[in-house]
Design a protein around this motif. Structure first.
Motif, PDB file in Angstrom:
ATOM      1  N   UNK A   1      -8.075   0.869  19.708  1.00 21.62           N
ATOM      2  CA  UNK A   1      -8.691   1.609  18.613  1.00 21.62           C
ATOM      3  C   UNK A   1      -8.220   1.063  17.274  1.00 21.62           C
ATOM      4  N   UNK A   2      -9.169   0.749  16.406  1.00 22.62           N
ATOM      5  CA  UNK A   2      -8.836   0.173  15.117  1.00 22.62           C
ATOM      6  C   UNK A   2      -8.228   1.228  14.210  1.00 22.62           C
ATOM      7  N   UNK A   3      -7.116   0.875  13.544  1.00 25.82           N
ATOM      8  CA  UNK A   3      -6.426   1.808  12.679  1.00 25.82           C
ATOM      9  C   UNK A   3      -6.931   1.717  11.247  1.00 25.82           C
ATOM     10  N   UNK A   4      -6.957   2.866  10.567  1.00 25.26           N
ATOM     11  CA  UNK A   4      -7.402   2.902   9.182  1.00 25.26           C
ATOM     12  C   UNK A   4      -6.367   2.269   8.268  1.00 25.26           C
ATOM     13  N   UNK A   5      -6.836   1.493   7.328  1.00 25.13           N
ATOM     14  CA  UNK A   5      -5.972   0.801   6.372  1.00 25.13           C
ATOM     15  C   UNK A   5      -6.487   1.066   4.967  1.00 25.13           C
ATOM     16  N   UNK A   6      -5.567   1.278   4.045  1.00 24.55           N
ATOM     17  CA  UNK A   6      -5.942   1.421   2.640  1.00 24.55           C
ATOM     18  C   UNK A   6      -5.384   0.243   1.846  1.00 24.55           C
ATOM     19  N   UNK A   7      -6.152  -0.204   0.869  1.00 20.85           N
ATOM     20  CA  UNK A   7      -5.709  -1.283  -0.013  1.00 20.85           C
ATOM     21  C   UNK A   7      -5.473  -0.763  -1.438  1.00 20.85           C
ATOM     22  N   UNK A   8      -5.503   0.553  -1.581  1.00 24.63           N
ATOM     23  CA  UNK A   8      -5.277   1.166  -2.883  1.00 24.63           C
ATOM     24  C   UNK A   8      -3.779   1.315  -3.139  1.00 24.63           C
ATOM     25  N   UNK A   9      -3.420   1.644  -4.373  1.00 28.36           N
ATOM     26  CA  UNK A   9      -2.010   1.863  -4.700  1.00 28.36           C
ATOM     27  C   UNK A   9      -1.705   3.338  -4.892  1.00 28.36           C
ATOM     28  N   UNK A  10      -2.624   4.203  -4.424  1.00 25.27           N
ATOM     29  CA  UNK A  10      -2.418   5.649  -4.453  1.00 25.27           C
ATOM     30  C   UNK A  10      -2.889   6.213  -3.117  1.00 25.27           C
ATOM     31  N   UNK A  11      -2.086   7.120  -2.549  1.00 29.87           N
ATOM     32  CA  UNK A  11      -2.482   7.800  -1.316  1.00 29.87           C
ATOM     33  C   UNK A  11      -2.336   9.292  -1.514  1.00 29.87           C
ATOM     34  N   UNK A  12      -3.420  10.007  -1.385  1.00 33.72           N
ATOM     35  CA  UNK A  12      -3.419  11.465  -1.475  1.00 33.72           C
ATOM     36  C   UNK A  12      -2.695  11.946  -2.731  1.00 33.72           C
ATOM     37  N   UNK A  13      -2.953  11.270  -3.839  1.00 36.43           N
ATOM     38  CA  UNK A  13      -2.383  11.668  -5.125  1.00 36.43           C
ATOM     39  C   UNK A  13      -0.998  11.129  -5.414  1.00 36.43           C
ATOM     40  N   UNK A  14      -0.398  10.382  -4.473  1.00 40.63           N
ATOM     41  CA  UNK A  14       0.941   9.824  -4.655  1.00 40.63           C
ATOM     42  C   UNK A  14       0.872   8.301  -4.725  1.00 40.63           C
ATOM     43  N   UNK A  15       1.635   7.716  -5.644  1.00 42.37           N
ATOM     44  CA  UNK A  15       1.645   6.265  -5.774  1.00 42.37           C
ATOM     45  C   UNK A  15       2.358   5.638  -4.582  1.00 42.37           C
ATOM     46  N   UNK A  16       1.823   4.500  -4.140  1.00 43.99           N
ATOM     47  CA  UNK A  16       2.461   3.726  -3.077  1.00 43.99           C
ATOM     48  C   UNK A  16       2.641   2.293  -3.570  1.00 43.99           C
ATOM     49  N   UNK A  17       3.443   1.535  -2.855  1.00 42.07           N
ATOM     50  CA  UNK A  17       3.697   0.153  -3.269  1.00 42.07           C
ATOM     51  C   UNK A  17       2.395  -0.640  -3.277  1.00 42.07           C
ATOM     52  N   UNK A  18       2.154  -1.422  -4.305  1.00 44.24           N
ATOM     53  CA  UNK A  18       0.923  -2.213  -4.353  1.00 44.24           C
ATOM     54  C   UNK A  18       0.985  -3.359  -3.348  1.00 44.24           C
ATOM     55  N   UNK A  19      -0.164  -3.829  -2.868  1.00 45.25           N
ATOM     56  CA  UNK A  19      -0.164  -4.959  -1.939  1.00 45.25           C
ATOM     57  C   UNK A  19       0.283  -6.242  -2.621  1.00 45.25           C
ATOM     58  N   UNK A  20       0.892  -7.125  -1.838  1.00 46.23           N
ATOM     59  CA  UNK A  20       1.338  -8.400  -2.395  1.00 46.23           C
ATOM     60  C   UNK A  20       0.183  -9.365  -2.608  1.00 46.23           C
ATOM     61  N   UNK A  21      -0.879  -9.177  -1.827  1.00 48.12           N
ATOM     62  CA  UNK A  21      -2.080 -10.001  -2.000  1.00 48.12           C
ATOM     63  C   UNK A  21      -3.267  -9.212  -1.482  1.00 48.12           C
TER      64      UNK A  21
ATOM     65  N   UNK B   1       1.389   6.544   6.369  1.00 45.21           N
ATOM     66  CA  UNK B   1       1.472   7.240   5.088  1.00 45.21           C
ATOM     67  C   UNK B   1       1.286   8.741   5.266  1.00 45.21           C
ATOM     68  N   UNK B   2       0.357   9.113   6.123  1.00 47.32           N
ATOM     69  CA  UNK B   2       0.097  10.539   6.366  1.00 47.32           C
ATOM     70  C   UNK B   2       1.316  11.206   7.003  1.00 47.32           C
ATOM     71  N   UNK B   3       1.935  10.545   7.973  1.00 45.94           N
ATOM     72  CA  UNK B   3       3.108  11.116   8.617  1.00 45.94           C
ATOM     73  C   UNK B   3       4.296  11.166   7.655  1.00 45.94           C
ATOM     74  N   UNK B   4       4.452  10.140   6.820  1.00 44.75           N
ATOM     75  CA  UNK B   4       5.511  10.131   5.821  1.00 44.75           C
ATOM     76  C   UNK B   4       5.360  11.328   4.888  1.00 44.75           C
ATOM     77  N   UNK B   5       4.161  11.565   4.421  1.00 44.27           N
ATOM     78  CA  UNK B   5       3.907  12.675   3.487  1.00 44.27           C
ATOM     79  C   UNK B   5       4.171  14.018   4.171  1.00 44.27           C
ATOM     80  N   UNK B   6       3.760  14.134   5.414  1.00 41.80           N
ATOM     81  CA  UNK B   6       3.971  15.371   6.162  1.00 41.80           C
ATOM     82  C   UNK B   6       5.464  15.692   6.305  1.00 41.80           C
ATOM     83  N   UNK B   7       6.252  14.680   6.615  1.00 38.94           N
ATOM     84  CA  UNK B   7       7.672  14.898   6.833  1.00 38.94           C
ATOM     85  C   UNK B   7       8.425  15.193   5.541  1.00 38.94           C
ATOM     86  N   UNK B   8       8.122  14.456   4.475  1.00 37.71           N
ATOM     87  CA  UNK B   8       8.836  14.694   3.221  1.00 37.71           C
ATOM     88  C   UNK B   8       8.472  16.065   2.653  1.00 37.71           C
ATOM     89  N   UNK B   9       7.219  16.480   2.793  1.00 39.73           N
ATOM     90  CA  UNK B   9       6.826  17.800   2.317  1.00 39.73           C
ATOM     91  C   UNK B   9       7.509  18.897   3.132  1.00 39.73           C
TER      92      UNK B   9
END
Length: 221
Positions: free
Chosen positions: A1-21, A31-39
């Protein structure tokens, strides 16, 4: 199953590291699991420390990597921290890890940990425990296999081991800095192309179920 990928520098209103290329993205499920755990951590503790470290194997190839190593390490680290209490405060660890392979056939692991900072205030306490636990897991006395991901160029209060205090004016800033830094684990670069991307991440099962099925409850510690 293909996984969803984002190329943006914001996820759900929070800044994330920009891509190197243009080819590097971030895995959305991580990212979703990270946000769930920190919240969840912030909702349950007035002070939360986020700590990242990397787990490596000896460079001489003397230890053959095994998936059992990260499983045993995670279990033993979590069990030890759960048993610790300072005054009335429990450490209450939550964690997320990913496996990565880069420039060699030997994997290493990026490990992201959240703890109750009312219980443990010094990140080096965690680093020492992680180092001891990883050495015991690999049955080796070799030092230097746990990298502490410290950056001398950063302001100390915003470096690895950042404490997010929901009662301080800088709460939002520190939360955002912590999330942006932690999003490193979601990068697609060097991930080892497992068929099931979700198997590359691990969280404490009890915390995952609690966060999924019950709204976080704010408590005064």
């Amino acid at each position: 199953m293909k996984k969803e990928i984002t190329f943006k520098d914001v996820f759900d209103g929070l800044k994330i590291l920009p891509p190197r290329d243009d080819t590097e993205g971030k895995f959305i499920d991580i990212l979703r699991k990270q946000k769930e755990l920190v919240e969840f951590a912030i909702a349950n503790h007035s002070k939360v420390m986020q700590i990242r470290f990397d787990l490596h194997y000896p460079s001489d190839g003397s230890i053959l990597p095994s998936p059992d190593h990260i499983s045993d390490f995670s279990y033993n680290l979590s069990r030890r921290l759960k048993r610790m209490a300072i005054a009335t405060h429990r450490v209450a660890p939550l964690y997320l890890w990913v496996r990565e392979i880069h420039d060699s056939s030997f994997p290493h692991y990026h490990f992201l940990l959240w703890i109750n900072a009312n219980a443990i205030k010094n990140k080096f306490t965690i680093f020492d425990i992680a180092n001891e636990t990883w050495k015991n897991t690999l049955k080796t006395n070799e030092e230097g296999l746990v990298h502490y991901c410290l950056n001398k160029k950063r302001e100390p209060n915003y470096d690895n081991g950042i404490v997010i205090d929901r009662n301080k004016e800088d709460f939002s800033m520190k939360r955002d800095v912590a999330f942006r830094s932690g999003s490193y684990l979601a990068k697609t670069f060097s991930k080892d192309c497992l068929e099931k991307h979700a198997s590359m991440t691990s969280i404490t099962a009890s915390a995952a179920e609690h966060a999924r099925w019950f709204p976080p409850k704010v408590v005064p510690n």
